[in-house]
Design a protein around this motif. Structure first.
Motif, PDB file in Angstrom:
ATOM      1  N   GLU A 167       0.317   4.096   1.674  1.00 34.81           N
ATOM      2  CA  GLU A 167       1.306   4.502   2.923  1.00 34.81           C
ATOM      3  C   GLU A 167       2.399   3.742   3.226  1.00 34.81           C
ATOM      4  N   SER A 168       2.715   2.798   3.701  1.00 37.26           N
ATOM      5  CA  SER A 168       3.617   1.691   3.900  1.00 37.26           C
ATOM      6  C   SER A 168       4.893   1.712   3.146  1.00 37.26           C
TER       7      SER A 168
ATOM      8  N   ASN B 157       6.584   4.660   1.945  1.00 28.90           N
ATOM      9  CA  ASN B 157       6.052   5.768   2.156  1.00 28.90           C
ATOM     10  C   ASN B 157       7.650   7.010   1.215  1.00 28.90           C
TER      11      ASN B 157
ATOM     12  N   LYS C 100       1.037  -1.386  -0.177  1.00 29.46           N
ATOM     13  CA  LYS C 100       0.419  -0.118   0.397  1.00 29.46           C
ATOM     14  C   LYS C 100       0.710   1.165  -0.261  1.00 29.46           C
TER      15      LYS C 100
END
Length: 397
Positions: free
Chosen positions: A276-277, A279, A274
């Motif tokens: 958000e992981s 970044n 994802k």
């Protein structure tokens, strides 16, 4: 329930599971002094009967592919792996495992769902798989086990009673010991060294089969799978020719390995997880170390791009679920046209340690556990650029 096989032997433990009608999961681990590397096995039970058994010591789908070759269906498994359907993973709920949460069982179930094989063929395949696993664990000593309750597959394909299975495997092991010292391991690979004598001794059909199978690139175990026979039967058949020196056994396959030192470093890195992981700080660090990151969140698309890009480095986040990451890493490891890339797994402090251990068994794995500093990632990247192949190890930030 946790224990050591110094306190209870495996046969007694299996008999206890049968007598108590245990439903759950048994994890078995054997340390390095017993085998070349620590080995893990998982067995699943339903009311004291075995429903499935898997080893985390080799390529995750090679065993099934070997068995399917007998039915000329190994290509069907390849098509299944590359399809989007492979990634339709059901979540784990209330300690209930679905068949799609372990690659081999996943494949068995989907082959059945897609009418590639019949229910009777699937049951026969699964029985062979379970017997092979039990043969291995009953022949080893020492090690540890963890027995968990109420962890089982639903739906189940078949169930096997433990007592008759142990009796059968025990007899096979007694026969196996009689083959020592000429045959000592299922992983030994026979090579035909005197074809003339052999050709004059056996019928043409058997000779043709042996000339194909005994070229040094297949182990005794894999030959048994191909021919749909048990390991002991195949080994007994070859034993007289090994005694006479007409066949020679090597300890590992003799297939020439492609050199990986040239072109081992690729600037492309596939990042799966994802947004958000994975970044901005991670992507910035990758770019500073000379890499071109490609960020993907769809596992099926990721496999396609990995085949296309041939990266030497893959970044895999566990935020997509531990089990999907485990499955995806296993698939990456068995893409035939892909050199072994380094896989960096981004884990969290509460990640399942057993899941991490199973990932590490795949080899060429590094772990970064949050929170970690950019320098930790840089250290791995610098080492990767200077070494073409390396052993997996855990880095705890």
């Amino acid at each position: 329930m946790y224990g050591s096989f110094r306190d209870i032997d495996i046969q007694t433990l299996l008999e206890f599971i049968e007598q108590t009608q245990h439903s759950g999961e048994l994890l078995i681990e054997f340390p390095a002094q017993e085998v070349s590397n620590p080995h893990f096995w998982l067995l699943y039970f339903h009311y004291g009967q075995i429903t499935y058994a898997v080893s985390y010591n080799s390529l995750p789908l090679q065993r099934l592919q070997d068995y399917l070759r007998r039915y000329h269906l190994d290509s069907s498994l390849d098509e299944l792996i590359t399809s989007n359907q492979w990634f339709e993973i059901y979540p784990k709920q209330d300690n209930l495992f679905t068949p799609r949460q372990i690659p081999e069982y996943n494949a068995l179930w989907q082959l059945l769902e897609n009418n590639v094989v019949s229910p009777s063929e699937i049951k026969r395949l699964l029985r062979n798989i379970i017997q092979e696993t039990v043969f291995d664990i009953l022949s080893l000593r020492d090690g540890n086990f963890l027995l968990k309750k109420n962890c089982h597959f639903q739906p189940r394909i078949t169930k096997i009673k433990i007592t008759p299975l142990i009796l059968k495997i025990t007899q096979q092991q007694q026969q196996w010991k009689q083959l020592f010292p000429y045959i000592i391991s299922p992983e030994q690979c026979p090579i035909l060294t005197n074809p003339g004598e052999l050709k004059n001794t056996i019928n043409p059909s058997a000779y043709k089969t042996l000339t194909v199978a005994c070229q040094g690139d297949l182990s005794l175990r894999r030959i048994a799978r191909y021919l749909n026979k048990d390991l002991v039967t195949i080994s007994q058949a070859l034993y007289p020719y090994i005694q006479r020196g007409w066949l020679h056994l090597t300890s590992s396959p003799t297939v020439a390995k492609e050199e990986t030192t040239t072109n081992a470093y690729s600037s492309t890195v596939i990042c799966i997880g994802k947004p958000e992981s994975i970044n901005e700080q991670i992507t910035l660090t990758l770019k500073q170390e000379g890499y071109t990151p490609i960020l993907l969140n769809n596992p099926a698309e990721a496999v396609s791009r990995i085949i296309e890009e041939q990266p030497s480095l893959i970044l895999l986040s566990l935020d997509m679920s531990n089990r999907l990451a485990d499955q995806l890493a296993s698939i990456i490891r068995r893409i035939p046209q892909l050199s072994q890339p380094l896989i960096i797994v981004l884990a969290s402090f509460n990640s399942d340690p057993l899941q991490l251990a199973k990932l590490e068994l795949l080899g060429q794995i590094e772990f970064l556990v949050s929170p970690f500093e950019p320098s930790d990632l840089s250290q791995i990247l610098k080492a990767h650029q200077s070494v073409s192949t390396r052993n997996g190890r855990a880095l705890l930030a």
